[in-house]
Design a protein around this motif. Structure first.
Motif, PDB file in Angstrom:
ATOM      1  N   ILE B  48       2.733  -1.858   0.369  1.00 26.92           N
ATOM      2  CA  ILE B  48       2.430  -1.731  -1.054  1.00 26.92           C
ATOM      3  C   ILE B  48       3.713  -1.843  -1.851  1.00 26.92           C
ATOM      4  O   ILE B  48       4.807  -1.571  -1.326  1.00 26.92           O
ATOM      5  CB  ILE B  48       1.717  -0.383  -1.333  1.00 26.92           C
ATOM      6  N   THR B  56      -2.646   1.142  -6.196  1.00 30.50           N
ATOM      7  CA  THR B  56      -3.539   1.414  -5.066  1.00 30.50           C
ATOM      8  C   THR B  56      -4.037   0.102  -4.486  1.00 30.50           C
ATOM      9  O   THR B  56      -4.365  -0.824  -5.222  1.00 30.50           O
ATOM     10  CB  THR B  56      -4.745   2.264  -5.521  1.00 30.50           C
ATOM     11  N   ASN B  57      -4.062   0.043  -3.161  1.00 33.74           N
ATOM     12  CA  ASN B  57      -4.697  -1.090  -2.493  1.00 33.74           C
ATOM     13  C   ASN B  57      -5.618  -0.554  -1.403  1.00 33.74           C
ATOM     14  O   ASN B  57      -5.901   0.649  -1.355  1.00 33.74           O
ATOM     15  CB  ASN B  57      -3.661  -2.100  -1.966  1.00 33.74           C
ATOM     16  N   GLU B  58      -6.044  -1.410  -0.518  1.00 34.00           N
ATOM     17  CA  GLU B  58      -7.048  -1.005   0.463  1.00 34.00           C
ATOM     18  C   GLU B  58      -6.507  -0.061   1.528  1.00 34.00           C
ATOM     19  O   GLU B  58      -7.288   0.564   2.261  1.00 34.00           O
ATOM     20  CB  GLU B  58      -7.673  -2.237   1.127  1.00 34.00           C
TER      21      GLU B  58
END
Lengths: 116, 115
Positions: B48, B56-58
């Motif tokens: 990230i 925010t990502n997965e």
């Protein structure tokens, strides 16, 4: 798609010998980086290419180390008169420009060099 | 170069949230904060990146306070496969003159997730 590949995966040589380590970056990536990682430590920057030219070679430890990228794709790291202290994993990474510049580096699996 | 400081190691248990904080007191205006994950015998993998506030990502979230002198990588509900070394990097992502700033990994944080 294919990621960054490095050959050989392992290289054992004798002190004083010459070695070449190869990196095939992701197709189309203009930036290429070489790192060296010793056991238990983080990767240590060696050299960075932008296209065919070395934009930053400040991490090369001495003049025994040299790297080329003649056509802006494959790169070769060359080490002359190897020493036992050169033993490490040599990592290659590539990246391409995005919205925020060169933000993500894609790493290869590394070449483990052992100098006896 | 913006220097980073991280804990050497952390332990956690499966299903817990893990927060790893990185200090970077001399971060520059143009610097971004990037986190990488590394498993044994593999190259680091990008997790990230952020500049300020929250990203925010997965797989993770990155929290950056207003002064940007630190950042926190948050891994929700970790599993055994999250056992790895996590590196915080700070630098300018724009090539070529500032490329060296992005390339200082430091010692990283060794996260051990236990069953």
């Amino acid at each position: 798609g294919a990621g960054v590949s490095q050959t050989p995966s392992n290289k054992v040589t004798e002190k004083g010998k010459y070695v070449e380590l190869r990196c095939d970056p992701i197709s189309g990536h203009t930036a290429l980086y070489w790192y060296r990682q010793s056991l238990g430590q983080g990767p240590e920057f060696l050299i960075y290419f932008q296209g065919t030219g070395a934009a930053d070679d400040s991490g090369l430890p001495n003049d025994r180390f040299f790297a080329v990228r003649p056509e802006g794709s494959v790169s070769t790291l060359k080490i002359q008169r190897t020493e036992r202290g050169d033993s490490a994993v040599y990592l290659c990474a590539s990246s391409s420009p995005g919205v925020q510049g060169y933000n993500e580096q894609f790493f290869g699996p590394g070449t483990r060099l052992t100098v006896l | 170069l913006a220097k980073t400081t991280q804990p050497i190691s952390m332990d956690s248990y499966e299903g817990q949230e893990v927060n790893i904080t990185c200090s970077h007191n001399n971060i520059a205006t143009n610097d971004y904060i990037t986190w990488y994950q590394q498993f044994p015998s593999q190259g680091p993998r990008f997790i990230i990146q952020g500049y300020k506030t929250k990203v925010t990502n997965e797989v993770a979230s990155l929290f950056i306070p207003a002064d940007r002198k630190s950042s926190t990588l948050s891994l929700p509900r970790v599993s055994l496969s999250d056992t790895a070394v996590y590196y915080c990097l700070v630098g300018d992502t724009s090539p070529p003159n500032n490329a060296g700033n992005m390339l200082t990994f430091g010692g990283g944080t060794r996260l051990m997730v236990k069953p």
